[in-house]
Design an enzyme around this catalytic site. Structure first.
Site, mmCIF file in Angstrom:
data_model
loop_
_atom_site.group_PDB
_atom_site.id
_atom_site.type_symbol
_atom_site.label_atom_id
_atom_site.label_comp_id
_atom_site.label_asym_id
_atom_site.label_seq_id
_atom_site.Cartn_x
_atom_site.Cartn_y
_atom_site.Cartn_z
ATOM 1 N N HIS A 43 -7.907 5.579 -8.409
ATOM 2 C CA HIS A 43 -6.734 4.693 -8.380
ATOM 3 C C HIS A 43 -5.525 5.518 -8.805
ATOM 4 O O HIS A 43 -5.560 6.191 -9.848
ATOM 5 C CB HIS A 43 -6.965 3.529 -9.345
ATOM 6 C CG HIS A 43 -5.959 2.429 -9.239
ATOM 7 N ND1 HIS A 43 -4.638 2.592 -9.593
ATOM 8 C CD2 HIS A 43 -6.080 1.147 -8.840
ATOM 9 C CE1 HIS A 43 -3.990 1.458 -9.400
ATOM 10 N NE2 HIS A 43 -4.848 0.558 -8.943
ATOM 11 N N ARG B 38 3.648 -1.503 -8.496
ATOM 12 C CA ARG B 38 4.321 -0.765 -7.408
ATOM 13 C C ARG B 38 4.690 -1.719 -6.274
ATOM 14 O O ARG B 38 5.671 -1.534 -5.578
ATOM 15 C CB ARG B 38 3.416 0.354 -6.879
ATOM 16 C CG ARG B 38 3.459 1.611 -7.746
ATOM 17 C CD ARG B 38 2.481 2.650 -7.248
ATOM 18 N NE ARG B 38 1.133 2.312 -7.625
ATOM 19 C CZ ARG B 38 0.068 2.396 -6.833
ATOM 20 N NH1 ARG B 38 0.200 2.816 -5.597
ATOM 21 N NH2 ARG B 38 -1.120 2.079 -7.273
HETATM 22 O O1 MEZ Z 1 -8.577 -4.143 -6.047
HETATM 23 C C1 MEZ Z 1 -8.168 -3.419 -6.960
HETATM 24 O O2 MEZ Z 1 -8.690 -2.340 -7.211
HETATM 25 C C2 MEZ Z 1 -6.978 -3.841 -7.732
HETATM 26 C C3 MEZ Z 1 -6.426 -5.178 -7.414
HETATM 27 C C4 MEZ Z 1 -6.435 -3.012 -8.623
HETATM 28 C C5 MEZ Z 1 -5.087 -3.113 -9.175
HETATM 29 O O3 MEZ Z 1 -4.345 -2.153 -9.025
HETATM 30 O O4 MEZ Z 1 -4.719 -4.110 -9.773
#
Ligand code: MEZ
Length: 528
Positions: A315, A335
């Site tokens: 992420h 974001r």
């Molecule tokens: O689905 C995800 O991983 C999610 C919603 C993460 C996030 O950034 O909040």
């Protein structure tokens, strides 16, 4: 002024000038080049080849190979396989997918047992922040949702699984609402929807920045109301089979007493979540402590095939400062309402809502090429300019829409309304997993899988919000199908013959297992 403080001043000072700044989007070629050069999935030295099991000859990262080729927790034990429980459907895992599967199986008339390593609800589900993608707006459609997710997944998604996911989105959203999930709404009462990276339209249903927690609140209540039996602190150590390719139950361990529990089940559903706590390639993680990939190793040993076991999601925005928050998720939703990413010089370097693989790669590039900011603990990161959100949408927006983020950072005296935060990609999701069909059944008969432990739906890069959808859609499907199969399943014999065969294969390949698997907890956890 320290380097970090002077870089932060550049971000703060230039904020008013960036309000209307446009950022070019990457072409498909630029994106592909960026991802191939900087995304951890393409780092050759991080990968090896599986020497045994259903995916023998295929690649994965060393950490997953060690787990799959690890030593069974039962390796040195003589186990009496006299069942202590006999049920129709055993569900392993107490998060969103497991709870949904249990509810579906119970509704279909099965005798259900849930077993979970920690407590009911302790899972990655409760850590999901930003939302759940569902095509509900009049301009949107499941077809559009499919196309976005397929492009986002580098077109490696299983099309049938993805088609079912997007088509069943609206009905499962209604099911959640009917059961009490309080999605955010507009003043006129309509559902409020937000954009996510890689999506052509706003499609995210959300509950501020604690969407997964709200879903789990309701699912947990439903499980308790239905009086489904739950064994807490009882992880599964090994599956049981009839020795002829059919799953017939599992061996569990009571963590309080260390006693083994033998469950004979007509069908088993694995929903133990992901692998963040393997810290692949040394990355910190946004995942729960229990995310140690337990389902992968036990299903693999029992003969279930994996798919896309070589791809992981980092992420883009995991916190890197303060050190105590390293890896913690800073939701993409920030974001999606306008926060900018900036390097040490205060310059934007990527359109913030490109797909996650591209944004993570761009951040890694900035840091590798000397345009990152170094934290006092020696980590590298770039700025996420959160105060810009209040400039764009009005004072108080951050506090109102992201109370969880606000609280997390304020514990460390960081005011996200006033200062940017430092972020770097964090290990967030296993894109692949145990191969399933559209009912969630694995290639091992009577073994079903739901949620992150399964693979194929999301291709090589999952879009934001598709995992909360996945756990509900495939939790329901697996629960229903496993319940139906239980009515016709005749196989009853309980054996560990598959384990003996796997161990023989390991020995023949000269493998000396390096870790216990399933590992159950990361090795740095204080088990007391
Ligand atoms: O689905 C995800 O991983 C999610 C919603 C993460 C996030 O950034 O909040």
């Amino acid at each position: 002024m320290s380097d970090i403080e002077s870089s932060k001043s550049l971000v703060n000072d230039a904020r008013p000038l960036r309000v209307d700044q446009e950022m070019a989007r990457l072409s498909q070629d630029e994106k592909s080049l960026l991802v191939h050069r900087f995304h951890p999935d393409y780092k050759k030295e991080a990968y090896g080849t599986l020497q045994v099991g259903p995916n023998k000859g295929q690649t994965s990262v060393h950490e997953v190979i060690r787990l799959l080729e690890g030593k069974s927790q039962l390796a040195t034990k003589t186990v009496s396989l006299t069942p202590t429980h006999e049920v129709d459907v055993l569900i392993v895992g107490g998060g969103g997918a497991g709870s949904t599967a249990a509810l579906a199986a119970k509704a279909a008339g099965s005798k259900v047992l849930m077993a979970t390593k920690l407590r009911l609800g302790d899972s990655n589900t409760v850590m999901a922040e930003g939302g759940m993608q569902v095509a509900v707006s009049p301009e949107d459609s499941p077809v559009r949702h499919f196309v976005d997710s397929f492009k986002g997944g580098q077109m490696a998604n299983d099309r049938t699984l993805l088609k079912t996911l997007v088509e069943e989105g609206p009905s499962v959203a209604k099911w959640l609402i009917d059961n009490g999930v309080l999605f955010d709404r507009e003043e006129d009462g309509n559902l409020s929807i937000r954009s996510g990276g890689g999506s052509s339209l706003p499609r995210l249903l959300r509950c501020k920045d604690y969407t997964g927690l709200e879903l789990m609140r309701v699912l947990k209540d439903c499980v308790l109301n239905e009086e489904i039996e739950v064994l807490e602190f009882s992880p599964v150590l090994e599956l049981l089979t009839d020795g002829e390719g059919t799953c017939t139950g599992a061996v569990l361990k009571n963590l309080d007493t260390d006693q083994l529990i033998i469950v004979q089940a007509k069908t088993v559903i694995l929903s133990t979540g992901g692998i963040g706590r393997l810290h692949i390639q040394g990355f910190p993680t946004s995942n729960h402590y229990g995310a140690t990939g337990d389902a992968l190793s036990m299903a693999y040993r029992a003969g279930a095939e994996l798919t896309l076991q070589d791809t992981f999601q980092y992420h883009p925005t995991g916190s890197v400062y303060p050190e105590a928050m390293a890896g913690l998720l800073v939701t993409e939703a920030i974001r999606s309402v306008g926060a900018h990413l900036l390097n040490v010089k205060g310059e934007r370097f990527v359109f913030e809502l490109e797909t996650r693989d591209a944004v993570a790669s761009a951040i890694i590039r900035e840091c590798q090429e000397g345009r990152g900011v170094e934290t006092p603990a020696g980590r590298k990161g770039v700025w996420l300019d959160m105060p810009l959100v209040d400039v764009l949408h009005g004072e108080g927006t951050l506090r109102e829409r992201f109370p969880n983020m606000h609280r997390q950072f304020s514990k460390y005296q960081i005011d996200i309304e006033k200062e940017p935060v430092l972020i770097y990609p964090t290990l967030h999701y296993q894109n692949g997993g145990i191969k399933i069909d559209v009912d969630g059944e694995s290639t091992l008969k009577n073994l079903y899988v739901a949620g992150e432990a399964s693979g194929g739906i999301h291709g090589r890069n999952r879009l934001m919000g598709n995992s909360l959808l996945d756990i509900i859609v495939y939790g329901k499907r697996a629960g229903k199908a496993a319940s139906k199969r239980a009515t016709t399943s005749l196989s009853k014999s309980l054996s560990l013959k598959h384990l003996e065969s796997f161990q023989a294969e390991q020995k023949a390949a000269g493998i000396v297992p390096e870790v216990l698997s399933p590992m159950l907890f990361p090795d740095y956890v204080n088990k007391d």
